[in-house]
Design a protein around this motif. Structure first.
Motif, PDB file in Angstrom:
ATOM      1  N   TRP A 171      25.959  33.999  34.738  1.00 54.39           N
ATOM      2  CA  TRP A 171      27.293  33.621  34.145  1.00 54.39           C
ATOM      3  C   TRP A 171      27.749  32.182  34.341  1.00 54.39           C
ATOM      4  O   TRP A 171      27.033  31.616  35.318  1.00 54.39           O
ATOM      5  CB  TRP A 171      28.641  34.374  34.910  1.00 54.39           C
ATOM      6  N   ASN A 172      28.710  31.646  33.798  1.00 51.24           N
ATOM      7  CA  ASN A 172      28.815  30.243  33.514  1.00 51.24           C
ATOM      8  C   ASN A 172      30.101  29.970  34.343  1.00 51.24           C
ATOM      9  O   ASN A 172      31.270  30.386  33.988  1.00 51.24           O
ATOM     10  CB  ASN A 172      28.917  29.692  32.170  1.00 51.24           C
ATOM     11  N   PRO A 173      30.050  29.337  35.293  1.00 59.20           N
ATOM     12  CA  PRO A 173      31.401  29.004  36.164  1.00 59.20           C
ATOM     13  C   PRO A 173      32.447  28.170  35.514  1.00 59.20           C
ATOM     14  O   PRO A 173      33.493  28.184  35.912  1.00 59.20           O
ATOM     15  CB  PRO A 173      31.043  28.293  37.624  1.00 59.20           C
ATOM     16  N   ARG A 174      32.039  27.351  34.610  1.00 56.88           N
ATOM     17  CA  ARG A 174      32.706  26.476  33.765  1.00 56.88           C
ATOM     18  C   ARG A 174      33.213  26.945  32.669  1.00 56.88           C
ATOM     19  O   ARG A 174      34.331  26.468  32.055  1.00 56.88           O
ATOM     20  CB  ARG A 174      31.912  25.290  33.468  1.00 56.88           C
ATOM     21  N   ALA A 175      33.155  28.278  32.459  1.00 56.02           N
ATOM     22  CA  ALA A 175      33.621  29.052  31.143  1.00 56.02           C
ATOM     23  C   ALA A 175      34.995  29.564  31.486  1.00 56.02           C
ATOM     24  O   ALA A 175      34.963  30.050  32.686  1.00 56.02           O
ATOM     25  CB  ALA A 175      32.623  30.003  30.605  1.00 56.02           C
ATOM     26  N   VAL A 176      36.038  29.277  30.722  1.00 54.44           N
ATOM     27  CA  VAL A 176      37.236  29.864  30.867  1.00 54.44           C
ATOM     28  C   VAL A 176      37.429  31.203  30.267  1.00 54.44           C
ATOM     29  O   VAL A 176      37.180  31.506  28.969  1.00 54.44           O
ATOM     30  CB  VAL A 176      38.330  29.026  30.164  1.00 54.44           C
ATOM     31  N   LEU A 177      37.249  32.327  31.096  1.00 53.06           N
ATOM     32  CA  LEU A 177      37.396  33.429  30.789  1.00 53.06           C
ATOM     33  C   LEU A 177      38.728  34.434  30.603  1.00 53.06           C
ATOM     34  O   LEU A 177      39.624  33.979  31.219  1.00 53.06           O
ATOM     35  CB  LEU A 177      36.686  34.555  31.821  1.00 53.06           C
ATOM     36  N   ASN A 178      38.786  35.148  29.680  1.00 52.71           N
ATOM     37  CA  ASN A 178      40.085  35.862  29.381  1.00 52.71           C
ATOM     38  C   ASN A 178      40.208  36.986  30.296  1.00 52.71           C
ATOM     39  O   ASN A 178      39.364  37.230  31.243  1.00 52.71           O
ATOM     40  CB  ASN A 178      40.172  36.416  28.080  1.00 52.71           C
ATOM     41  N   ARG A 179      41.229  37.688  30.313  1.00 50.29           N
ATOM     42  CA  ARG A 179      41.480  38.769  31.467  1.00 50.29           C
ATOM     43  C   ARG A 179      40.615  39.919  31.352  1.00 50.29           C
ATOM     44  O   ARG A 179      40.069  40.295  32.467  1.00 50.29           O
ATOM     45  CB  ARG A 179      43.047  39.405  31.235  1.00 50.29           C
ATOM     46  N   ALA A 180      40.144  40.163  30.225  1.00 46.91           N
ATOM     47  CA  ALA A 180      39.071  41.352  30.088  1.00 46.91           C
ATOM     48  C   ALA A 180      37.848  40.710  30.675  1.00 46.91           C
ATOM     49  O   ALA A 180      37.119  41.512  31.425  1.00 46.91           O
ATOM     50  CB  ALA A 180      39.067  41.923  28.914  1.00 46.91           C
ATOM     51  N   GLU A 181      37.416  39.651  30.313  1.00 44.98           N
ATOM     52  CA  GLU A 181      35.829  39.252  30.740  1.00 44.98           C
ATOM     53  C   GLU A 181      36.055  38.807  32.366  1.00 44.98           C
ATOM     54  O   GLU A 181      35.017  39.542  33.121  1.00 44.98           O
ATOM     55  CB  GLU A 181      35.873  37.629  30.139  1.00 44.98           C
ATOM     56  N   GLN A 182      37.141  38.335  32.872  1.00 40.58           N
ATOM     57  CA  GLN A 182      37.237  38.090  34.374  1.00 40.58           C
ATOM     58  C   GLN A 182      37.284  39.422  34.961  1.00 40.58           C
ATOM     59  O   GLN A 182      36.531  39.558  36.120  1.00 40.58           O
ATOM     60  CB  GLN A 182      38.538  37.369  34.504  1.00 40.58           C
ATOM     61  N   SER A 183      37.849  40.513  34.587  1.00 38.09           N
ATOM     62  CA  SER A 183      38.112  41.870  35.182  1.00 38.09           C
ATOM     63  C   SER A 183      36.677  42.420  35.402  1.00 38.09           C
ATOM     64  O   SER A 183      36.244  43.042  36.256  1.00 38.09           O
ATOM     65  CB  SER A 183      38.983  42.595  34.518  1.00 38.09           C
ATOM     66  N   LEU A 184      35.812  42.263  34.084  1.00 38.26           N
ATOM     67  CA  LEU A 184      34.575  43.142  33.880  1.00 38.26           C
ATOM     68  C   LEU A 184      33.715  42.505  34.870  1.00 38.26           C
ATOM     69  O   LEU A 184      33.018  43.061  35.844  1.00 38.26           O
ATOM     70  CB  LEU A 184      34.178  43.152  32.622  1.00 38.26           C
ATOM     71  N   LEU A 185      33.563  41.156  34.898  1.00 36.08           N
ATOM     72  CA  LEU A 185      32.738  40.328  35.684  1.00 36.08           C
ATOM     73  C   LEU A 185      33.214  40.472  37.077  1.00 36.08           C
ATOM     74  O   LEU A 185      31.959  40.785  37.968  1.00 36.08           O
ATOM     75  CB  LEU A 185      32.638  38.862  35.230  1.00 36.08           C
ATOM     76  N   ASP A 186      34.254  40.443  37.659  1.00 39.35           N
ATOM     77  CA  ASP A 186      34.597  40.509  39.056  1.00 39.35           C
ATOM     78  C   ASP A 186      34.363  41.956  39.400  1.00 39.35           C
ATOM     79  O   ASP A 186      33.696  42.238  40.645  1.00 39.35           O
ATOM     80  CB  ASP A 186      36.246  40.421  39.067  1.00 39.35           C
ATOM     81  N   ARG A 187      34.735  43.008  38.612  1.00 40.04           N
ATOM     82  CA  ARG A 187      34.297  44.398  39.006  1.00 40.04           C
ATOM     83  C   ARG A 187      32.693  44.571  39.380  1.00 40.04           C
ATOM     84  O   ARG A 187      32.363  45.322  40.276  1.00 40.04           O
ATOM     85  CB  ARG A 187      34.832  45.456  37.938  1.00 40.04           C
ATOM     86  N   LEU A 188      32.002  44.071  38.294  1.00 31.67           N
ATOM     87  CA  LEU A 188      30.607  44.151  38.477  1.00 31.67           C
ATOM     88  C   LEU A 188      29.925  43.525  39.562  1.00 31.67           C
ATOM     89  O   LEU A 188      29.065  43.946  40.458  1.00 31.67           O
ATOM     90  CB  LEU A 188      30.107  43.603  37.171  1.00 31.67           C
ATOM     91  N   LEU A 189      30.613  42.289  39.818  1.00 32.44           N
ATOM     92  CA  LEU A 189      29.844  41.344  41.121  1.00 32.44           C
ATOM     93  C   LEU A 189      30.424  42.199  42.407  1.00 32.44           C
ATOM     94  O   LEU A 189      29.658  42.301  43.404  1.00 32.44           O
ATOM     95  CB  LEU A 189      30.410  40.066  41.087  1.00 32.44           C
ATOM     96  N   ALA A 190      31.517  42.836  42.353  1.00 32.12           N
ATOM     97  CA  ALA A 190      32.022  43.415  43.712  1.00 32.12           C
ATOM     98  C   ALA A 190      31.273  44.685  44.022  1.00 32.12           C
ATOM     99  O   ALA A 190      30.808  44.937  45.219  1.00 32.12           O
ATOM    100  CB  ALA A 190      33.466  43.910  43.676  1.00 32.12           C
TER     101      ALA A 190
END
Length: 319
Positions: free
Chosen positions: A287-306
């Motif tokens: 993933w790109n830490p400089r990208a501004v993610l919307n709520r859905a994107e951030q939720s899915l990425l956070d869930r997967l990484l966790a």
């Protein structure tokens, strides 16, 4: 004082449409090819390139008969233009996410045939909790998947990784093991007690990244240890097509053991030696830490990484 290359002038006079045309040019083999992709005339594209070169004060593409390549300045501009393009592509999604009930759109870039129960479970949970979120999954080569993340046109990618881009973040999702297989039409199909000597000189099919300097280096080494012939007579960047060529009898080829398991059971594939030195390959979330993610994107990425963080690698290893 000549201010042709001043940041203020470039910012004031730069036309996004010129950058968009240049991105397509950089991804094409010629001006004619770019014009076809853009559905424009060749003179229009040539004029746009000339205008852009005048704006930045640099030559961007070397063009001679039989040669079409970015200059050093062109390479720099291409990387930055990709970044700008990704930001623009995301604007409509970000605005929609703020102004109506849709929680957001998630665009994933996956390498061919990612088989990972952990990822499937995370997707199922995400949809159950966010039923109004939309999702698009695109299949690319691993290199292309990473490029979409760099350009911020994808929320994140799941793919093989060879060289790490310091601007991106990586986490291993799972480890898979590759073995060698043949199809029903192959002379070795169904034979037991085979040794590596039985594979010596046999034709092979494989992935485009099956090279010592690329992501599937362990597979390349495994093929060499099996004494297969040096000639790879057919390649693809997609696992399904490599599988198709193996089953068709074109040659011996590598596949992940857990992906090939059902085909072996159904009589479509036969595993060949080496049986005890299969090739370990890691698949990553990128993933790109400089990208501004919307709520859905951030939720899915956070869930997967966790979920990755709380699951031991042994449970994310598929043999």
């Amino acid at each position: 004082m000549d201010d042709r290359n001043s940041p203020e002038r470039i910012m004031r006079e730069m036309d996004w449409n010129l950058l968009r045309t240049f991105v397509t040019l950089a991804q094409s083999s010629s001006v004619t090819d770019a014009a076809h992709r853009l559905r424009l005339t060749q003179p229009s594209v040539s004029t746009a390139l000339k205008r852009l070169e005048e704006r930045v004060g640099k030559r961007l593409i070397h063009r001679t008969p039989g040669h079409f390549a970015l200059t050093e300045a062109g390479e720099v501009l291409y990387r930055e233009a990709l970044d700008i393009q990704g930001s623009i592509l995301r604007l409509s999604t970000l605005m929609r996410d703020m102004t109506d009930e849709v929680t957001g759109h998630v665009r994933l870039s996956l390498a061919s045939h990612v088989i990972c129960p952990l990822f499937d479970q995370v997707l199922a949970e995400f949809h159950a909790e966010n039923p109004r979120a939309t999702l698009a999954i695109e299949v690319h080569s691993s290199a292309q998947a990473i490029e979409t993340v760099s350009a911020r046109s994808a929320s994140f990618a799941i793919c093989l990784v060879h060289q790490r881009n310091p601007k991106l973040e990586y986490m291993r999702l799972y480890r898979e093991f590759f073995g060698l297989f043949c199809g029903p039409r192959h002379a070795l199909f169904g034979q037991r007690d085979l040794t590596r000597a039985d594979l010596a000189g046999r034709s092979a099919v494989s992935f485009e990244t099956d090279r010592l300097q690329d992501a599937l280096k362990p597979v390349t080494l495994m093929r060499a240890q099996a004494e297969l012939g040096d000639q790879i007579i057919a390649t693809s960047s997609h696992l399904e097509e490599v599988r198709r060529m193996i089953i068709a009898g074109i040659g011996v080829g590598p596949l992940p053991l857990h992906v090939a398991e059902r085909d072996v059971r159904d009589g479509l594939l036969w595993q060949l030696p080496p049986y005890d030195q299969t090739a370990a390959v890691d698949v990553h979330v990128v993933w790109n830490p400089r990208a501004v993610l919307n709520r859905a994107e951030q939720s899915l990425l956070d869930r997967l990484l966790a979920r990755i963080d709380e699951t031991p690698i042994e449970e994310r290893t598929y043999r």
